[in-house]
Design an enzyme around this catalytic site. Structure first.
Site, PDB file in Angstrom:
ATOM      1  N   ILE A  82     101.640 -17.802  33.713  1.00 14.53           N
ATOM      2  CA  ILE A  82     102.125 -17.176  32.477  1.00 14.53           C
ATOM      3  C   ILE A  82     103.637 -17.372  32.393  1.00 14.53           C
ATOM      4  O   ILE A  82     104.363 -17.096  33.353  1.00 14.53           O
ATOM      5  CB  ILE A  82     101.743 -15.680  32.438  1.00 14.53           C
ATOM      6  CG1 ILE A  82     100.213 -15.539  32.497  1.00 14.53           C
ATOM      7  CG2 ILE A  82     102.311 -15.016  31.192  1.00 14.53           C
ATOM      8  CD1 ILE A  82      99.708 -14.130  32.692  1.00 14.53           C
ATOM      9  N   THR A  86     112.260 -17.679  33.209  1.00 20.48           N
ATOM     10  CA  THR A  86     112.939 -18.767  33.919  1.00 20.48           C
ATOM     11  C   THR A  86     112.154 -20.065  33.747  1.00 20.48           C
ATOM     12  O   THR A  86     110.991 -20.049  33.332  1.00 20.48           O
ATOM     13  CB  THR A  86     113.055 -18.444  35.422  1.00 20.48           C
ATOM     14  OG1 THR A  86     111.736 -18.470  35.990  1.00 20.48           O
ATOM     15  CG2 THR A  86     113.694 -17.087  35.657  1.00 20.48           C
ATOM     16  N   HIS A  88     110.730 -21.715  35.902  1.00 18.32           N
ATOM     17  CA  HIS A  88     109.708 -21.799  36.954  1.00 18.32           C
ATOM     18  C   HIS A  88     108.350 -22.228  36.383  1.00 18.32           C
ATOM     19  O   HIS A  88     107.636 -23.017  36.996  1.00 18.32           O
ATOM     20  CB  HIS A  88     109.599 -20.433  37.646  1.00 18.32           C
ATOM     21  CG  HIS A  88     108.598 -20.379  38.738  1.00 18.32           C
ATOM     22  ND1 HIS A  88     108.805 -20.965  39.964  1.00 18.32           N
ATOM     23  CD2 HIS A  88     107.373 -19.794  38.804  1.00 18.32           C
ATOM     24  CE1 HIS A  88     107.749 -20.753  40.735  1.00 18.32           C
ATOM     25  NE2 HIS A  88     106.867 -20.038  40.055  1.00 18.32           N
TER      26      HIS A  88
END
Length: 160
Positions: A82, A86, A88
């Site tokens: 999800i 950031t 990431h």
């Protein structure tokens, strides 16, 4: 001309489900959908192995190792990433996709991508609902089709 096409049937085939434990409130639903699809397609429950890994990043390594055992005709990979605040998310989603592509290509065992990559949590929950619209169900159906296609291709190759 010859056409080779798979049908979602899985009787006599063995499957591994590699399931991320991270975001388990979604991945448990994906797993249930995949199991429902496999058994509806004729897979004996004894021919299904569930491998639970810590997170989505670990899915490709587990899928590769499962394929290398020679025990499985197809591998269904399930996870949920999800988007947060950031970058990431982008790195993780890309790493998992590339890792599975590489693992399937290297081992020759079909691996399906049932890893949700969503924005809000609500999108993930919606994609993990009950029935054939469940992305775990869809990934398992694709795996069943692919094992049939590969079996046909192998039969054709050995008969020539």
């Amino acid at each position: 001309m010859q056409i080779i096409e798979g049908v979602p049937a899985s009787k006599g085939f063995r499957f591994a489900l590699v399931v991320s434990k991270f975001n388990d409130f979604v991945t448990e639903r994906l797993e249930a959908g995949a199991l429902d699809a496999l058994t509806a397609g004729g897979t004996n429950p004894d021919d299904i192995t569930v491998v639970r890994v810590p997170g989505a990043f670990e899915i490709p390594a587990a899928a590769r190792h499962a394929a290398l055992t020679g025990r499985f005709d197809g591998i269904v990979c399930l996870g949920c990433v999800i988007r947060g605040e950031t970058p990431h998310f982008e790195y993780l989603a890309a790493a998992v996709a590339h890792g599975l592509t590489d693992a399937a290509g290297t081992t020759g065992v079909p691996m399906t991508f049932g890893v949700l990559t969503t924005n809000p949590v609500e999108e993930a929950i919606e994609r993990a609902g009950e029935g054939p619209s469940n992305k775990g169900w869809e990934a398992a159906t694709a795996a069943m089709e692919m094992v049939v296609i590969i079996a046909q291709l192998r039969r054709n190759a050995s008969s020539t």
